[in-house]
Design a protein around this motif. Sequence first.
Motif, PDB file in Angstrom:
ATOM      1  N   PHE A 163       0.862  -1.177   0.000  1.00 51.26           N
ATOM      2  CA  PHE A 163       0.000   0.000   0.000  1.00 51.26           C
ATOM      3  C   PHE A 163       0.902   1.232   0.000  1.00 51.26           C
ATOM      4  O   PHE A 163       1.841   1.321   0.799  1.00 51.26           O
ATOM      5  CB  PHE A 163      -0.895  -0.012   1.252  1.00 51.26           C
ATOM      6  N   LYS A 164       0.601   2.199  -0.891  1.00 49.64           N
ATOM      7  CA  LYS A 164       1.474   3.385  -1.013  1.00 49.64           C
ATOM      8  C   LYS A 164       1.227   4.373   0.127  1.00 49.64           C
ATOM      9  O   LYS A 164       0.668   5.460  -0.079  1.00 49.64           O
ATOM     10  CB  LYS A 164       1.172   4.097  -2.338  1.00 49.64           C
ATOM     11  N   LEU A 165       1.620   3.967   1.306  1.00 48.44           N
ATOM     12  CA  LEU A 165       1.424   4.831   2.470  1.00 48.44           C
ATOM     13  C   LEU A 165       2.206   6.138   2.300  1.00 48.44           C
ATOM     14  O   LEU A 165       1.783   7.205   2.741  1.00 48.44           O
ATOM     15  CB  LEU A 165       1.860   4.079   3.742  1.00 48.44           C
ATOM     16  N   VAL A 196       4.556  11.028  11.502  1.00 41.46           N
ATOM     17  CA  VAL A 196       4.233  11.184  10.076  1.00 41.46           C
ATOM     18  C   VAL A 196       5.210  12.157   9.420  1.00 41.46           C
ATOM     19  O   VAL A 196       5.667  11.937   8.296  1.00 41.46           O
ATOM     20  CB  VAL A 196       2.762  11.631   9.890  1.00 41.46           C
ATOM     21  N   GLU A 197       5.574  13.214  10.147  1.00 43.42           N
ATOM     22  CA  GLU A 197       6.547  14.170   9.598  1.00 43.42           C
ATOM     23  C   GLU A 197       7.880  13.494   9.309  1.00 43.42           C
ATOM     24  O   GLU A 197       8.593  13.878   8.394  1.00 43.42           O
ATOM     25  CB  GLU A 197       6.754  15.338  10.574  1.00 43.42           C
ATOM     26  N   GLY A 198       8.188  12.462  10.078  1.00 40.40           N
ATOM     27  CA  GLY A 198       9.454  11.737   9.900  1.00 40.40           C
ATOM     28  C   GLY A 198       9.481  10.911   8.618  1.00 40.40           C
ATOM     29  O   GLY A 198      10.504  10.318   8.283  1.00 40.40           O
ATOM     30  N   GLY A 199       8.390  10.849   7.895  1.00 41.38           N
ATOM     31  CA  GLY A 199       8.354  10.111   6.617  1.00 41.38           C
ATOM     32  C   GLY A 199       7.627   8.786   6.772  1.00 41.38           C
ATOM     33  O   GLY A 199       7.754   8.123   7.803  1.00 41.38           O
ATOM     34  N   LEU A 200       6.872   8.408   5.745  1.00 35.53           N
ATOM     35  CA  LEU A 200       6.102   7.161   5.815  1.00 35.53           C
ATOM     36  C   LEU A 200       6.593   6.188   4.751  1.00 35.53           C
ATOM     37  O   LEU A 200       6.775   6.567   3.593  1.00 35.53           O
ATOM     38  CB  LEU A 200       4.616   7.458   5.583  1.00 35.53           C
ATOM     39  N   LYS A 201       6.829   4.963   5.168  1.00 36.32           N
ATOM     40  CA  LYS A 201       7.244   3.928   4.211  1.00 36.32           C
ATOM     41  C   LYS A 201       6.005   3.189   3.728  1.00 36.32           C
ATOM     42  O   LYS A 201       5.039   3.041   4.487  1.00 36.32           O
ATOM     43  CB  LYS A 201       8.143   2.921   4.923  1.00 36.32           C
ATOM     44  N   ASP A 202       6.058   2.678   2.515  1.00 41.10           N
ATOM     45  CA  ASP A 202       4.935   1.877   2.013  1.00 41.10           C
ATOM     46  C   ASP A 202       4.758   0.653   2.905  1.00 41.10           C
ATOM     47  O   ASP A 202       5.711   0.165   3.520  1.00 41.10           O
ATOM     48  CB  ASP A 202       5.180   1.472   0.553  1.00 41.10           C
ATOM     49  N   LEU A 203       3.550   0.174   2.902  1.00 45.51           N
ATOM     50  CA  LEU A 203       3.188  -0.858   3.876  1.00 45.51           C
ATOM     51  C   LEU A 203       2.747  -2.128   3.154  1.00 45.51           C
ATOM     52  O   LEU A 203       1.920  -2.056   2.243  1.00 45.51           O
ATOM     53  CB  LEU A 203       2.008  -0.293   4.680  1.00 45.51           C
ATOM     54  N   SER A 204       3.325  -3.246   3.578  1.00 46.68           N
ATOM     55  CA  SER A 204       2.896  -4.485   2.928  1.00 46.68           C
ATOM     56  C   SER A 204       1.551  -4.898   3.527  1.00 46.68           C
ATOM     57  O   SER A 204       1.397  -4.962   4.749  1.00 46.68           O
ATOM     58  CB  SER A 204       3.992  -5.527   3.113  1.00 46.68           C
ATOM     59  N   ILE A 205       0.561  -5.127   2.683  1.00 47.33           N
ATOM     60  CA  ILE A 205      -0.788  -5.400   3.213  1.00 47.33           C
ATOM     61  C   ILE A 205      -1.309  -6.795   2.871  1.00 47.33           C
ATOM     62  O   ILE A 205      -2.483  -7.096   3.102  1.00 47.33           O
ATOM     63  CB  ILE A 205      -1.826  -4.343   2.758  1.00 47.33           C
ATOM     64  N   THR A 206      -0.437  -7.630   2.271  1.00 49.48           N
ATOM     65  CA  THR A 206      -0.852  -9.030   2.107  1.00 49.48           C
ATOM     66  C   THR A 206       0.291  -9.917   2.567  1.00 49.48           C
ATOM     67  O   THR A 206       1.429  -9.476   2.687  1.00 49.48           O
ATOM     68  CB  THR A 206      -1.196  -9.385   0.642  1.00 49.48           C
TER      69      THR A 206
END
Length: 658
Positions: A163-165, A196-206
């Motif tokens: 997921f493109k978090l 959130v300000e520190g940056g968000l990495k994409d999240l594996s959702i499966t």
Amino acid sequence: MAEKKEKFYITTPIYYTNGLPHIGHTYTTVVADVLRKYKKMRGYDVVMTTGTDEHGVNVERAAKKAEIPESEFVARMADAWRALWDELGLTADEFIRTTDLQHVRTVQWLFRLCKENGYVYKGHYTGLYCIYDNAYVSEPKPGNLCPDCDRPLETVTEENYFFKLSAFQKPLLDFYKKFPDFIQPESRKNEIVSFVEGGLKDLSITRTTIRWGIPVPGEEPHVFYVWFDALTAYLSAVGGPEYEKRGMWPADVHLVGKDIIRFHTVYWPAFLMAAMLPLPKQVWAHGWFLMDAAKMSKSKGNVVLPRPIVNMLGMDALRYFLLREVVFGQDGNFSYDALVTRYNSDLANGLGNLASRTAAMLEKSFAGKVPKPGAFRPADNALAKEAQNAIGEVLERYDKYEFARALEAIWSTIAAADKYLTTEKPWALGDSPEEESRKATILWTTAELLRIVTVLAHPVLPESTAKVWRLLGQTAALDATEMDGLRWGQLVPGLSLGKLQALFPRVEKAEAIERIESMANEELHPAPAAATPAAGAAAAGAAPAASPSEKIGIEDFTKVEMRVGQIKTAERIVGADKLLKLMVDIGSETRQICAGIAQFYEPESLVGRKVVVVVNLAPRKMRGVESNGMIVAASIGPEGRPVLAGFTEDVEVGARLK
Ligand code: ME8
């Protein structure tokens, strides 16, 4: 009040099924229930959802250990959670299980929306994973331990959908700015904003490493990551893809513990933004109830269970304590000592005492009717003003989720009424018309204050306030009474009072704590079934009987020592409505024996009676009370009504039965 009721949608977390509820889960669910009752009394159309989070590797493992299929394991656990909430009177409008078909459809639909909108892609992931928290860990503790639960992490590589978090950093920060009340309390908001300000990495959702999960359609063996699955339960509970028909989504408040705030304030709104669905209005993250300064957890075994407390002190006492003891949002310590102290001081001596004093005086002086007040004096007006002001203050506190402060305000009016009675002394007034009229004014004023307190405290103390309500002769449903219409002066003279049922019988602290602990111990470490005949079974008949064909020798029979005993005292046991505590003279000594006959024998009728006692049974605790022996009774009819064994001739106490 508006024509169409405004809606209010409340959720608790969707709890894991790898254990049963302790006081921490009970806390969140109690708050949800209090809020549900409160909002109803403010005229809202309310829905409250709770449920069970049933997928993931932990369940897979627990089911394997129990040697049953996962589906059966989770069905049993969900039943147990639901049954406990029912027993505690916590009534959710929706109980969602993440294995419900409706939920499975909703998760697959949400995924499709996110994918169609371009926020889902396929990739590979290798990382350290905590199977207990169901999360990848980017900064492990030394020794590859989970920073949250200190348990060993596992290295996992898998093909995943991501997921493109990362695309939601700015939209989320803008959202927090636009809706400054979204994250509560304020202190937690800062923590999330900096994360959130520190940056968000994409999240594996499966996941492909887990079997027990919701399948990703057409992409087997992919199953959904438990958090993508569980969070969606809030939406599936109120209609899923057809949420608009039900009209409850978005949630007005997600109540959670601070452990899961990130999932609710970062991931969940991002998933919904990606799917272009409405976002929840608020996430309220409360603190921990700690036991001996450590976080309670099922796996550490330092848990406090709700049932023994409720058996001993009643549900209202637990609800009151949880909300009164700790400022909502902060951590607090749980201690039985503080619980029982508050019970005795605030409930027994506070509300309970005011209600019973008022009832007794009204009964005595006005034949159990609400009197017509005479002229009001400054002291009466001052109390009226205090109660009227309390209405405004209490509603404001409830609205801000300041439950401890709301209760404090209610209890300070109770204290004011106590003081008023002490000063005005209605009991010292005589029978002259002036004195009668003064007495009527004082008692009407006190009863009116009690009515207001009853309405205001109802969301927290539903059972006991309903009793006071009936006492005050009120016939309208208390839970449907609109708080917005509550004013001083509405108590109608002439109403016939109901009977006051016992509200909060005072308890002896050390004994109460010992019994609660002992009941908790019985629940956490149940004895094998044969060793614990049901509390309702009073007699030797309760032990598993030998089948008719199975004979025993005389040597077996002589092992059981039975004697004639005489009951010296008999009393009911607080928190155990089936049991009586008997002191029985067996000739050589007097024994304390519990018998499950309270529903069939009045304690007073038993004193002096001669009975048959099994005297050489090992002592055991029943509902936390020690029992040294057993009284023999016949078990009659399908319900096993006990009839005490006895003698038609006079027999000597202590005589042995052969
Ligand atoms: O986290 N003090 O479920 P869970 C106060 N399935 N509250 C406590 C507590 C304590 N000591 N211990 C637990 C999960 N809680 C996920 C949730 S939601 C989509 C999925 C409460 O069974 C508190 O509300 O571990 C906490 O957030 C929740 O129980 C965790 O329940």
